[in-house]
Design a protein around this motif. Structure first.
Motif, PDB file in Angstrom:
ATOM      1  N   GLY A   1      21.436  28.970   4.112  1.00  0.00           N
ATOM      2  CA  GLY A   1      22.315  27.879   4.776  1.00  0.00           C
ATOM      3  C   GLY A   1      21.533  27.445   5.880  1.00  0.00           C
ATOM      4  O   GLY A   1      21.656  26.363   6.039  1.00  0.00           O
ATOM      5  N   PRO A   2      21.421  28.360   7.116  1.00  0.00           N
ATOM      6  CA  PRO A   2      20.761  27.990   8.134  1.00  0.00           C
ATOM      7  C   PRO A   2      19.501  27.065   7.873  1.00  0.00           C
ATOM      8  O   PRO A   2      19.320  26.211   8.835  1.00  0.00           O
ATOM      9  N   LEU A   3      18.673  27.680   7.254  1.00  0.00           N
ATOM     10  CA  LEU A   3      17.453  26.979   6.899  1.00  0.00           C
ATOM     11  C   LEU A   3      17.658  25.440   6.537  1.00  0.00           C
ATOM     12  O   LEU A   3      16.975  24.420   6.731  1.00  0.00           O
ATOM     13  N   GLY A   4      18.674  25.329   5.460  1.00  0.00           N
ATOM     14  CA  GLY A   4      19.166  23.791   4.971  1.00  0.00           C
ATOM     15  C   GLY A   4      19.584  23.091   6.054  1.00  0.00           C
ATOM     16  O   GLY A   4      19.488  22.048   5.985  1.00  0.00           O
ATOM     17  N   ALA A   5      20.589  23.656   6.848  1.00  0.00           N
ATOM     18  CA  ALA A   5      21.047  22.896   8.126  1.00  0.00           C
ATOM     19  C   ALA A   5      20.052  22.288   8.826  1.00  0.00           C
ATOM     20  O   ALA A   5      20.049  21.119   9.456  1.00  0.00           O
TER      21      ALA A   5
END
Length: 142
Positions: free
Chosen positions: A114-118
């Motif tokens: 999730g944070p990597l995608g963000a």
């Protein structure tokens, strides 16, 4: 196409000739790009991993005949003298294909992807809009 030079030159924004025959590109704010990237990371965990496992041949019914998974299983069995070792990559992937990801694995992957995608979405949004930390007064609309 609008181009604003901002406060640097003191010139006002003036319409420039459009090269896209009247079609204007939409500028998406960086937070929206980050949210879309986070959603893509989360969707990858919930939908992408099981779909990728099934596509390779690790299905709920077992390893699909003639698939890449079958070739991997055959190679692992030959290397181990006739059987697939418990805890091997083939055994792990078959377990994931048959039972799916555990709740703990889903949570862990979501907290990572999730944070990597963000972050990826935010970087993409910054590159699309041409914003940088050096000069935030310029606006580019193509």
């Amino acid at each position: 196409m609008l181009r604003s030079t901002g406060a640097r030159t003191g010139r006002s924004a003036a319409p420039a000739p459009s090269t896209t025959a009247g079609a204007a590109a939409m500028i998406v704010p960086v937070p929206v790009c980050a949210a879309v990237g986070a959603a893509a990371g989360l969707a990858g965990v919930v939908f992408g991993i099981p779909a990728a496992l099934a596509a390779v041949g690790f299905t709920k019914a077992g390893i699909a005949a003639g698939s890449m998974a079958a070739a991997m299983m055959s190679s692992a069995a030959v290397a181990n003298g006739g059987g697939v070792a418990a805890g091997s990559m083939v055994a792990l992937l078959q377990s994931l294909g048959a039972a799916g990801l555990s709740l703990g694995a889903k949570i862990g992957l979501c907290l990572t992807l999730g944070p990597l995608g963000a972050a990826a979405g935010a970087l993409w949004g910054k590159r699309r809009t041409g914003s940088s930390t050096e000069n935030t007064s310029e606006l580019k609309v193509e």
